[in-house]
Scaffold this motif. Sequence first.
Motif, PDB file in Angstrom:
ATOM      1  N   TYR A 212       0.850  -1.186   0.000  1.00  7.95           N
ATOM      2  CA  TYR A 212       0.000   0.000   0.000  1.00  7.95           C
ATOM      3  C   TYR A 212       0.890   1.242   0.000  1.00  7.95           C
ATOM      4  CZ  TYR A 212      -3.652  -3.254   1.496  1.00  7.95           C
ATOM      5  OH  TYR A 212      -4.534  -4.310   1.576  1.00  7.95           O
ATOM      6  N   VAL A 213       0.258   2.384  -0.189  1.00  9.23           N
ATOM      7  CA  VAL A 213       0.948   3.661   0.001  1.00  9.23           C
ATOM      8  C   VAL A 213       0.139   4.437   1.029  1.00  9.23           C
ATOM      9  CG1 VAL A 213       1.724   5.803  -1.055  1.00  9.23           C
ATOM     10  CG2 VAL A 213       1.835   3.670  -2.356  1.00  9.23           C
ATOM     11  N   GLY A 214       0.708   4.563   2.236  1.00  7.77           N
ATOM     12  CA  GLY A 214       0.002   5.258   3.301  1.00  7.77           C
ATOM     13  C   GLY A 214      -0.307   6.690   2.911  1.00  7.77           C
ATOM     14  N   CYS A 215      -1.529   7.122   3.236  1.00  6.18           N
ATOM     15  CA  CYS A 215      -1.966   8.457   2.799  1.00  6.18           C
ATOM     16  C   CYS A 215      -1.772   9.514   3.875  1.00  6.18           C
ATOM     17  CB  CYS A 215      -3.423   8.416   2.352  1.00  6.18           C
ATOM     18  SG  CYS A 215      -4.623   8.038   3.652  1.00  6.18           S
ATOM     19  N   GLY A 216      -1.032   9.177   4.947  1.00  3.29           N
ATOM     20  CA  GLY A 216      -0.778  10.182   5.979  1.00  3.29           C
ATOM     21  C   GLY A 216      -2.068  10.714   6.581  1.00  3.29           C
ATOM     22  N   GLY A 217      -2.071  12.008   6.833  1.00  3.81           N
ATOM     23  CA  GLY A 217      -3.277  12.614   7.377  1.00  3.81           C
ATOM     24  C   GLY A 217      -3.597  12.190   8.794  1.00  3.81           C
ATOM     25  N   SER A 218      -2.569  11.772   9.547  1.00  7.68           N
ATOM     26  CA  SER A 218      -2.789  11.477  10.961  1.00  7.68           C
ATOM     27  C   SER A 218      -3.381  12.714  11.625  1.00  7.68           C
ATOM     28  CB  SER A 218      -1.462  11.116  11.623  1.00  7.68           C
ATOM     29  OG  SER A 218      -0.877   9.982  11.015  1.00  7.68           O
ATOM     30  N   GLY A 219      -4.191  12.517  12.664  1.00  6.73           N
ATOM     31  CA  GLY A 219      -4.813  13.691  13.248  1.00  6.73           C
ATOM     32  C   GLY A 219      -5.602  13.416  14.499  1.00  6.73           C
ATOM     33  N   VAL A 220      -6.274  14.454  14.966  1.00  3.29           N
ATOM     34  CA  VAL A 220      -7.089  14.413  16.179  1.00  3.29           C
ATOM     35  C   VAL A 220      -8.435  15.069  15.871  1.00  3.29           C
ATOM     36  CG1 VAL A 220      -7.293  15.137  18.582  1.00  3.29           C
ATOM     37  CG2 VAL A 220      -5.036  14.535  17.649  1.00  3.29           C
ATOM     38  N   TRP A 221      -9.505  14.394  16.291  1.00  3.49           N
ATOM     39  CA  TRP A 221     -10.855  14.920  16.134  1.00  3.49           C
ATOM     40  C   TRP A 221     -11.469  15.142  17.507  1.00  3.49           C
ATOM     41  CZ3 TRP A 221      -8.425  11.740  12.864  1.00  3.49           C
ATOM     42  CH2 TRP A 221      -8.528  11.990  11.488  1.00  3.49           C
ATOM     43  N   GLY A 222     -12.262  16.202  17.641  1.00  6.62           N
ATOM     44  CA  GLY A 222     -12.941  16.481  18.888  1.00  6.62           C
ATOM     45  C   GLY A 222     -14.276  15.776  18.972  1.00  6.62           C
ATOM     46  N   PRO A 223     -14.915  15.777  20.145  1.00 10.62           N
ATOM     47  CA  PRO A 223     -16.202  15.095  20.328  1.00 10.62           C
ATOM     48  C   PRO A 223     -17.327  15.635  19.450  1.00 10.62           C
ATOM     49  CG  PRO A 223     -15.204  15.611  22.451  1.00 10.62           C
ATOM     50  CD  PRO A 223     -14.396  16.332  21.410  1.00 10.62           C
ATOM     51  N   ASP A 224     -17.130  16.809  18.875  1.00 11.89           N
ATOM     52  CA  ASP A 224     -18.113  17.341  17.934  1.00 11.89           C
ATOM     53  C   ASP A 224     -17.826  16.915  16.502  1.00 11.89           C
ATOM     54  OD1 ASP A 224     -15.819  18.799  17.553  1.00 11.89           O
ATOM     55  OD2 ASP A 224     -16.741  20.767  17.879  1.00 11.89           O
ATOM     56  N   GLY A 225     -16.784  16.105  16.309  1.00 12.79           N
ATOM     57  CA  GLY A 225     -16.435  15.627  14.979  1.00 12.79           C
ATOM     58  C   GLY A 225     -15.534  16.557  14.200  1.00 12.79           C
ATOM     59  N   VAL A 226     -15.134  17.670  14.783  1.00 11.91           N
ATOM     60  CA  VAL A 226     -14.290  18.640  14.089  1.00 11.91           C
ATOM     61  C   VAL A 226     -12.817  18.220  14.174  1.00 11.91           C
ATOM     62  CG1 VAL A 226     -13.473  21.034  14.110  1.00 11.91           C
ATOM     63  CG2 VAL A 226     -15.892  20.522  14.442  1.00 11.91           C
ATOM     64  N   LEU A 227     -12.111  18.316  13.046  1.00 11.01           N
ATOM     65  CA  LEU A 227     -10.682  18.023  13.011  1.00 11.01           C
ATOM     66  C   LEU A 227      -9.923  19.123  13.735  1.00 11.01           C
ATOM     67  CD1 LEU A 227      -8.365  16.237  11.820  1.00 11.01           C
ATOM     68  CD2 LEU A 227      -8.359  17.799   9.859  1.00 11.01           C
ATOM     69  N   LEU A 228      -9.195  18.750  14.782  1.00  4.64           N
ATOM     70  CA  LEU A 228      -8.459  19.719  15.578  1.00  4.64           C
ATOM     71  C   LEU A 228      -7.027  19.891  15.111  1.00  4.64           C
ATOM     72  CD1 LEU A 228      -9.675  18.602  19.116  1.00  4.64           C
ATOM     73  CD2 LEU A 228     -10.634  20.390  17.639  1.00  4.64           C
ATOM     74  N   ALA A 229      -6.452  18.850  14.537  1.00  7.52           N
ATOM     75  CA  ALA A 229      -5.083  18.908  14.028  1.00  7.52           C
ATOM     76  C   ALA A 229      -4.912  17.795  13.013  1.00  7.52           C
ATOM     77  CB  ALA A 229      -4.067  18.747  15.158  1.00  7.52           C
ATOM     78  N   GLY A 230      -4.241  18.095  11.908  1.00  7.55           N
ATOM     79  CA  GLY A 230      -4.042  17.100  10.870  1.00  7.55           C
ATOM     80  C   GLY A 230      -2.659  17.188  10.261  1.00  7.55           C
ATOM     81  N   ALA A 231      -2.058  16.037  10.010  1.00  4.05           N
ATOM     82  CA  ALA A 231      -0.751  15.966   9.365  1.00  4.05           C
ATOM     83  C   ALA A 231      -0.923  15.995   7.853  1.00  4.05           C
ATOM     84  CB  ALA A 231      -0.020  14.698   9.794  1.00  4.05           C
ATOM     85  N   PRO A 232       0.131  16.343   7.125  1.00  3.53           N
ATOM     86  CA  PRO A 232       0.047  16.325   5.667  1.00  3.53           C
ATOM     87  C   PRO A 232      -0.046  14.909   5.118  1.00  3.53           C
ATOM     88  CG  PRO A 232       2.281  16.804   6.373  1.00  3.53           C
ATOM     89  CD  PRO A 232       1.440  16.822   7.599  1.00  3.53           C
TER      90      PRO A 232
END
Length: 245
Positions: A212-232
């Motif tokens: 596979y080719v990992g697509c990155g985009g590691s991140g953190v989501w809040g309890p409201d479903g909003v992305l709080l931080a995302g990697a490239p």
Amino acid sequence: MIIASAQFTARPCDVGANVATMAGLVREAAGKGAALVAFPELAVTGYELAAIAADPGRLALEPDDARLGPLREACRETGTAAVVNCPGTPREAGAGPTISAFGYGPDGAPLVRYDKRHVTEKEAAAGFAAGTEDGGRFVLDGVRIGLAICYDVDFPDIAARAAADGCALLVATSLYGSDGGREERDRLFPALARDHGLYVLLANHVGPAGGYVGCGGSGVWGPDGVLLAGAPAEAPGVVTADVPL
């Protein structure tokens, strides 16, 4: 609490090199103030299913395996907890290896082992055994944290039971590829957080990963479903979020 997700390209079956890279990423996360950092699915060996299943005696690990020593030492030096994913030693005689997440405290001591409950058809065909227990819970600075591994998050009961068990954060160590992985990630993780009232942290591969080719985009989501931080999508490194856990 500052939590971090580290993404990188693992070297196939090179435990020493990958652990050294991960130890460096623990230190990088600590430099950003992180109390906890997580790594992708099978990051210690790379997502090399056939090679692992063919030689679990060499490539499967226990939480106290000496080869993980440099990473645990980085936790001790920096006071940073870590969630590390690797092939786990078989639970029973004659069984295959597991896909396991090991949690380490800020002193480097093992806290928990969680074996992936829902292996994919490809993983099962390669000889990997599914976990049989939820487990995957540990406490850090008074915060209860649950673990999931990749395909587990497709099954809402995993997150539901973590939330019912008092977890505020779910850590998912995963592999999402560039062929549809971004869309799957963007569909699953906001809903997972919102539907269960959890903070959710994803650690994903970037670059080649066992076919596979990992697509990155590691991140953190809040309890409201909003992305709080995302990697490239393409660069290795650490992404952090300061969350009120």
